[in-house]
Design a protein around this motif. Sequence first.
Motif, PDB file in Angstrom:
ATOM      1  N   SER A  29      -3.911   6.829 -10.185  1.00  0.00           N
ATOM      2  CA  SER A  29      -3.410   6.691  -8.724  1.00  0.00           C
ATOM      3  C   SER A  29      -1.940   7.354  -8.659  1.00  0.00           C
ATOM      4  O   SER A  29      -1.356   7.720  -9.621  1.00  0.00           O
ATOM      5  N   GLU A  30      -1.856   7.607  -7.470  1.00  0.00           N
ATOM      6  CA  GLU A  30      -0.124   8.207  -7.187  1.00  0.00           C
ATOM      7  C   GLU A  30       0.109   7.549  -5.926  1.00  0.00           C
ATOM      8  O   GLU A  30      -0.697   7.017  -4.892  1.00  0.00           O
ATOM      9  N   GLY A  31       1.547   7.859  -5.595  1.00  0.00           N
ATOM     10  CA  GLY A  31       2.284   7.277  -4.447  1.00  0.00           C
ATOM     11  C   GLY A  31       3.599   7.396  -4.288  1.00  0.00           C
ATOM     12  O   GLY A  31       4.111   7.988  -4.985  1.00  0.00           O
ATOM     13  N   HIS A  32       4.014   6.763  -3.283  1.00  0.00           N
ATOM     14  CA  HIS A  32       5.468   6.889  -3.091  1.00  0.00           C
ATOM     15  C   HIS A  32       6.040   5.480  -2.623  1.00  0.00           C
ATOM     16  O   HIS A  32       5.349   4.786  -1.815  1.00  0.00           O
ATOM     17  N   PHE A  42       9.181   4.381  -0.419  1.00  0.00           N
ATOM     18  CA  PHE A  42      10.308   4.957   0.555  1.00  0.00           C
ATOM     19  C   PHE A  42      11.230   3.812   0.458  1.00  0.00           C
ATOM     20  O   PHE A  42      11.209   2.702   1.009  1.00  0.00           O
ATOM     21  N   PHE A  74       5.488   8.287  -7.563  1.00  0.00           N
ATOM     22  CA  PHE A  74       4.945   7.543  -8.849  1.00  0.00           C
ATOM     23  C   PHE A  74       3.545   8.138  -9.024  1.00  0.00           C
ATOM     24  O   PHE A  74       2.654   8.143  -8.197  1.00  0.00           O
ATOM     25  N   LEU A 116       0.125  -4.236  -5.323  1.00  0.00           N
ATOM     26  CA  LEU A 116      -1.170  -3.849  -4.764  1.00  0.00           C
ATOM     27  C   LEU A 116      -1.333  -2.467  -5.231  1.00  0.00           C
ATOM     28  O   LEU A 116      -0.581  -1.455  -5.131  1.00  0.00           O
ATOM     29  N   CYS A 174      -4.718   0.670  -5.774  1.00  0.00           N
ATOM     30  CA  CYS A 174      -6.020   1.123  -5.503  1.00  0.00           C
ATOM     31  C   CYS A 174      -5.974   2.317  -6.644  1.00  0.00           C
ATOM     32  O   CYS A 174      -4.936   3.266  -6.558  1.00  0.00           O
ATOM     33  N   MET A 175      -6.863   2.293  -7.261  1.00  0.00           N
ATOM     34  CA  MET A 175      -7.194   3.569  -8.337  1.00  0.00           C
ATOM     35  C   MET A 175      -8.401   4.181  -8.223  1.00  0.00           C
ATOM     36  O   MET A 175      -9.335   3.261  -7.961  1.00  0.00           O
ATOM     37  N   ASN A 176      -8.534   5.390  -8.490  1.00  0.00           N
ATOM     38  CA  ASN A 176     -10.104   5.968  -8.783  1.00  0.00           C
ATOM     39  C   ASN A 176     -10.325   6.669  -9.866  1.00  0.00           C
ATOM     40  O   ASN A 176      -9.174   7.223 -10.620  1.00  0.00           O
ATOM     41  N   SER A 224     -11.416   0.390   7.826  1.00  0.00           N
ATOM     42  CA  SER A 224     -11.221  -0.893   7.267  1.00  0.00           C
ATOM     43  C   SER A 224      -9.959  -1.253   6.861  1.00  0.00           C
ATOM     44  O   SER A 224      -9.385  -0.744   6.001  1.00  0.00           O
ATOM     45  N   GLU A 271     -10.520   3.065   3.824  1.00  0.00           N
ATOM     46  CA  GLU A 271     -10.018   1.731   3.476  1.00  0.00           C
ATOM     47  C   GLU A 271      -8.872   1.653   3.312  1.00  0.00           C
ATOM     48  O   GLU A 271      -8.022   2.302   2.540  1.00  0.00           O
ATOM     49  N   PHE A 316      -5.535  -1.135   2.205  1.00  0.00           N
ATOM     50  CA  PHE A 316      -5.429  -2.561   1.898  1.00  0.00           C
ATOM     51  C   PHE A 316      -3.761  -2.653   1.923  1.00  0.00           C
ATOM     52  O   PHE A 316      -3.251  -1.975   1.741  1.00  0.00           O
ATOM     53  N   LEU A 323       1.004  -0.410   0.758  1.00  0.00           N
ATOM     54  CA  LEU A 323      -0.264  -0.087   1.163  1.00  0.00           C
ATOM     55  C   LEU A 323      -0.986   0.655   0.181  1.00  0.00           C
ATOM     56  O   LEU A 323      -0.541   1.803  -0.478  1.00  0.00           O
ATOM     57  N   SER A 324      -2.264   0.321  -0.063  1.00  0.00           N
ATOM     58  CA  SER A 324      -3.267   1.014  -1.087  1.00  0.00           C
ATOM     59  C   SER A 324      -4.387   1.339  -0.073  1.00  0.00           C
ATOM     60  O   SER A 324      -4.970   0.858   0.838  1.00  0.00           O
ATOM     61  N   CYS A 325      -4.777   2.826  -0.187  1.00  0.00           N
ATOM     62  CA  CYS A 325      -5.525   3.320   0.420  1.00  0.00           C
ATOM     63  C   CYS A 325      -6.646   4.023  -0.339  1.00  0.00           C
ATOM     64  O   CYS A 325      -6.514   4.584  -1.334  1.00  0.00           O
ATOM     65  N   VAL A 326      -7.934   3.717   0.091  1.00  0.00           N
ATOM     66  CA  VAL A 326      -9.259   4.592  -0.439  1.00  0.00           C
ATOM     67  C   VAL A 326      -9.516   5.603   0.563  1.00  0.00           C
ATOM     68  O   VAL A 326      -9.942   5.322   1.751  1.00  0.00           O
ATOM     69  N   GLY A 338     -12.592   9.464  -1.290  1.00  0.00           N
ATOM     70  CA  GLY A 338     -12.817   8.588  -2.195  1.00  0.00           C
ATOM     71  C   GLY A 338     -11.636   8.763  -3.318  1.00  0.00           C
ATOM     72  O   GLY A 338     -11.388   7.757  -4.222  1.00  0.00           O
ATOM     73  N   ASP A 339     -10.430   9.470  -3.073  1.00  0.00           N
ATOM     74  CA  ASP A 339      -9.207   9.281  -3.545  1.00  0.00           C
ATOM     75  C   ASP A 339      -8.366   8.257  -3.148  1.00  0.00           C
ATOM     76  O   ASP A 339      -8.453   7.774  -2.090  1.00  0.00           O
ATOM     77  N   ALA A 340      -7.530   7.508  -4.097  1.00  0.00           N
ATOM     78  CA  ALA A 340      -6.729   6.514  -3.790  1.00  0.00           C
ATOM     79  C   ALA A 340      -5.231   6.784  -3.562  1.00  0.00           C
ATOM     80  O   ALA A 340      -4.836   7.821  -4.381  1.00  0.00           O
ATOM     81  N   TYR A 341      -4.534   6.206  -2.849  1.00  0.00           N
ATOM     82  CA  TYR A 341      -2.895   6.446  -2.740  1.00  0.00           C
ATOM     83  C   TYR A 341      -2.530   5.107  -2.338  1.00  0.00           C
ATOM     84  O   TYR A 341      -2.933   4.376  -1.657  1.00  0.00           O
ATOM     85  N   ASN A 342      -1.281   5.209  -2.913  1.00  0.00           N
ATOM     86  CA  ASN A 342      -0.521   3.983  -2.551  1.00  0.00           C
ATOM     87  C   ASN A 342       1.089   4.151  -2.066  1.00  0.00           C
ATOM     88  O   ASN A 342       1.650   5.223  -2.429  1.00  0.00           O
ATOM     89  N   LEU A 343       1.434   3.387  -1.165  1.00  0.00           N
ATOM     90  CA  LEU A 343       2.781   3.684  -0.681  1.00  0.00           C
ATOM     91  C   LEU A 343       3.409   2.152  -0.599  1.00  0.00           C
ATOM     92  O   LEU A 343       2.733   1.156  -0.409  1.00  0.00           O
ATOM     93  N   LYS A 346      -0.185   8.877   6.420  1.00  0.00           N
ATOM     94  CA  LYS A 346       0.092   9.384   5.054  1.00  0.00           C
ATOM     95  C   LYS A 346      -0.629   8.771   4.095  1.00  0.00           C
ATOM     96  O   LYS A 346      -1.002   9.500   3.060  1.00  0.00           O
TER      97      LYS A 346
END
Lengths: 158, 262
Positions: A41-44, A46, A54, A153, A155-157, B188, B219, B221, B231-234, B238-243, B258
């Motif tokens: 997973s990756e993200g930011h 702010f 990260f 929270l 989410c990972m793939n 969703s 999706e 969350f 914020l976590s997204c699919v 199918g890739d996941a991303y988190n903010l 984003k």
Amino acid sequence: MNNHRAAWRHALIITVIFSACLAALFMTRSVPYENSQPYRSEGHHFMGGDTLDFKERLTISEPSAVISMLERLGDKERHTAVGASLVEASRWRIKIKVEDIQASSEEQLFDVSRHSELLFSRQYFRLGSILNLAVIPTHGDALCYYILELDRLRCMND
Amino acid sequence: MSYYFRLKNSALVEFDPDRYTLLINTLQNPPEEITLARADARILELLLLEPGAICSREAIMAFAWDDRVVSAGSLNQSIFMLRNILGDSKDHDLLITVPRRGYRFNSDQLVSPASNIEQPAGQSIVEPPSITRVHLAPAIEKQRLGIAIRLGYLAVSVFALFTLWQLYTGYELPHDLQVAEIKQGALSITAVGKSKQEVDALKADVLSSGIVTDHLRGEVFISRTGSRTNLSCVQKTGDAYNLEFSFREERLISMFEKCLGS
């Protein structure tokens, strides 16, 4: 003859119910992750004008788990590896115990006084602590969970 | 194999358990064939398999109705019918009730297959032991089969209950995590939190923010701790991303975009 036919019928019914139960049990006992499969997973984050990037990776190889994190803020970088043992795994819950932490630096990448909440959420990995990953149902193959102790929270793939 | 026995009026009866028929031969009248109801025939067959031996009501019911659940009244009714047909409704000399134990067939009334209608009444011959022996083993086998089936059903019922309980506990989300889904077209949004109030408040904030999500897919969350929002997204790929951001500082729609890579 009639009795034998009836007995076979009953035996068939019992076998069918038993097989159905077995299949249902097998499904309920399934865990939400694939063993030894790295989830990425990756993200930011702010933080006012700054952005902390990260990347995270979670690999559960029963009976252990590893969480790796790479954080970058401007030109500063820090990586952390958390080794854990798997305490419990069910459809909706992964419970791990932190056994080892290795960080490239003890220093924080950001101004702690300005971003105290972020500090609290990120420093929780302590040796011996138990983390509960509550799995959230998704429509796809992604692994989404909420770490109850960290209010985090993810989410990972794969 | 047929069974032969005499009635009180000295009529010779031939019972064929495979066809459920009774052939009643009397001196005065031509032979009369009666077809019994299946359960009645099975009861008579069981009693004749081991003449003189007491058969419990449970064993009779299991044998006659193939382990189907029937009321005790059904057995009483069948015995009543059989006694009527066999002219035994008054004295119960042929199908004897053994109080609190069951029923037995009066073995004195059995005759050998060689007996014919001319044989005088009262000189009935007890069926040779060989005939009885031939049927004893299947009878015991059938009774054992009935017990095995019952035990099988009992075991599978317990297993099924255990499975249902496992299904219930397995599919029920943990109580320490609450989720509420908001469906907006192909998007969703799921609010996540530790309490229902927290989740409801977050859901209300998302809905009241007036975001237009028609162009978004995937999706999302969303959870909130203090002023920070996670914020976590699919994404649709199918890739996941988190903010993580401050709800006050950032616009929700731009964070959604984003996160979902739109």
